[in-house]
Design an enzyme around this catalytic site. Structure first.
Site, PDB file in Angstrom:
ATOM      1  N   ILE A 152      -2.400  -5.370  10.238  1.00 30.63           N
ATOM      2  CA  ILE A 152      -2.860  -5.066   8.716  1.00 30.63           C
ATOM      3  C   ILE A 152      -1.494  -5.008   7.869  1.00 30.63           C
ATOM      4  O   ILE A 152      -0.428  -4.138   8.592  1.00 30.63           O
ATOM      5  CB  ILE A 152      -3.496  -4.236   8.788  1.00 30.63           C
ATOM      6  CG1 ILE A 152      -4.850  -4.223   9.495  1.00 30.63           C
ATOM      7  CG2 ILE A 152      -3.940  -3.732   7.123  1.00 30.63           C
ATOM      8  CD1 ILE A 152      -5.562  -2.932   9.554  1.00 30.63           C
ATOM      9  N   LYS A 153      -1.289  -5.638   6.870  1.00 31.11           N
ATOM     10  CA  LYS A 153      -0.243  -5.362   5.868  1.00 31.11           C
ATOM     11  C   LYS A 153      -0.800  -4.854   4.631  1.00 31.11           C
ATOM     12  O   LYS A 153      -1.857  -5.348   4.131  1.00 31.11           O
ATOM     13  CB  LYS A 153       0.543  -6.674   5.494  1.00 31.11           C
ATOM     14  CG  LYS A 153       1.586  -6.595   4.508  1.00 31.11           C
ATOM     15  CD  LYS A 153       2.393  -7.912   4.428  1.00 31.11           C
ATOM     16  CE  LYS A 153       3.376  -7.983   3.431  1.00 31.11           C
ATOM     17  NZ  LYS A 153       3.106  -8.163   1.944  1.00 31.11           N
ATOM     18  N   THR A 154      -0.557  -3.679   4.306  1.00 32.60           N
ATOM     19  CA  THR A 154      -1.226  -3.057   2.875  1.00 32.60           C
ATOM     20  C   THR A 154      -0.141  -2.125   2.261  1.00 32.60           C
ATOM     21  O   THR A 154       1.096  -1.896   2.480  1.00 32.60           O
ATOM     22  CB  THR A 154      -2.259  -2.261   3.435  1.00 32.60           C
ATOM     23  OG1 THR A 154      -3.114  -2.218   2.272  1.00 32.60           O
ATOM     24  CG2 THR A 154      -2.033  -0.912   4.096  1.00 32.60           C
TER      25      THR A 154
END
Length: 281
Positions: free
Chosen positions: A190-192
């Site tokens: 996940i990139k956030t």
């Protein structure tokens, strides 16, 4: 068959992550999403081959690109580093009311032929077009997992309802929600967004339930030590590293910052200590 697929996913994940379970990935999709003006300050970096050679020398663990750039610059990514191909995007030339939609511009088969180690797609959770991106991600993830490839979700909460309910898209509760939605929709990474503090980012990591959470590097920070502090807090919060674009390619000589980031991410060095060691202070 499931066993073979799982082995493939695990092996390809290891091309990004070192033994400590952390990674630093260089992002190079800005020419499409923001336009070539992002490179105006250091124009030579508009050529992906030039900047990728620099980041390879400095020691990044992987590179993220769109399919078109990977066709003629993918060879610059060393075989022992991860190559992430992102299959959705948008341009800033779109009408404002269509900016909350990412469109598919490639297919899993394209990424496989380009030598990808991971396949990425964006979902704007909370967008009026959320359903379109959910279906895109589901289709990409299903096929990629069948082929033994890990899938990365850029889980970005964006939308008019979010702003009304939470005040701003970076509120930790909505970032936490986006991370959880990414997990439950099948993401392997996940990139956030950064949430503003180590304590709140730790809640995002908790919500991800063991799926690695990577910081989205965001706009260039004028003082590189300030960015190192954010990445340090991400690691302290249990994050798995960062995906960084503008903070790297918008610097004339990005190698000292990359090496300092590696010290912070992989050696647990304090930001000031890492900055001094690489001549940034």
């Amino acid at each position: 068959m499931d066993a073979y697929q799982s082995i493939g996913i695990r092996r390809r994940m290891k091309r990004f992550f070192r033994r400590n379970g952390r990674t630093l990935i260089f992002a190079m999709d800005h020419g499409f999403e923001h336009g070539p003006t992002d490179f105006e300050e250091h124009w030579e970096h508009v050529n992906p081959k030039i900047i990728i050679r620099k980041v390879m020398r400095a020691g990044v663990d992987g590179v993220m690109m769109l399919p078109g750039l990977a066709r003629f610059a993918g060879d610059e990514v060393k075989p022992d580093r991860g190559l992430m191909i992102k299959l959705t995007s948008k341009t800033n030339l779109r009408p404002k009311d269509e900016q909350l939609l990412q469109s598919q511009l490639g297919y899993v088969g394209d990424a496989v032929k380009l030598g990808a180690d991971a396949i990425a797609a964006t979902v704007y959770w909370g967008s009026p077009q959320e359903d379109v991106m959910m279906r895109q991600f589901a289709e990409i993830a299903s096929y990629a997992h069948d082929m033994g490839f890990p899938v990365v979700q850029f889980a970005y909460p964006r939308g008019p309802y979010i702003n009304k309910k939470y005040g701003k898209k970076e509120d930790y509760r909505v970032v936490m929600y986006g991370a959880r939605a990414a997990v439950e929709s099948g993401a392997d990474m996940i990139k956030t967004y950064w949430t503003g503090s180590k304590e709140t980012f730790a809640k995002v990591v908790d919500a991800a339930a063991g799926v690695p959470v990577l910081l989205s590097g965001g706009a260039k920070t004028e003082n590189p030590v300030d960015f190192l502090r954010v990445v340090y807090d991400v690691i302290e919060a249990g994050g798995a590293g960062a995906v960084v674009g503008r903070n790297i390619f918008q610097r004339e000589n990005p190698e000292p910052l990359i090496k300092a980031l590696i010290r912070v991410i992989h050696r647990n060095e304090e930001p000031e200590e890492a900055a001094k060691a690489e001549g940034l202070l």
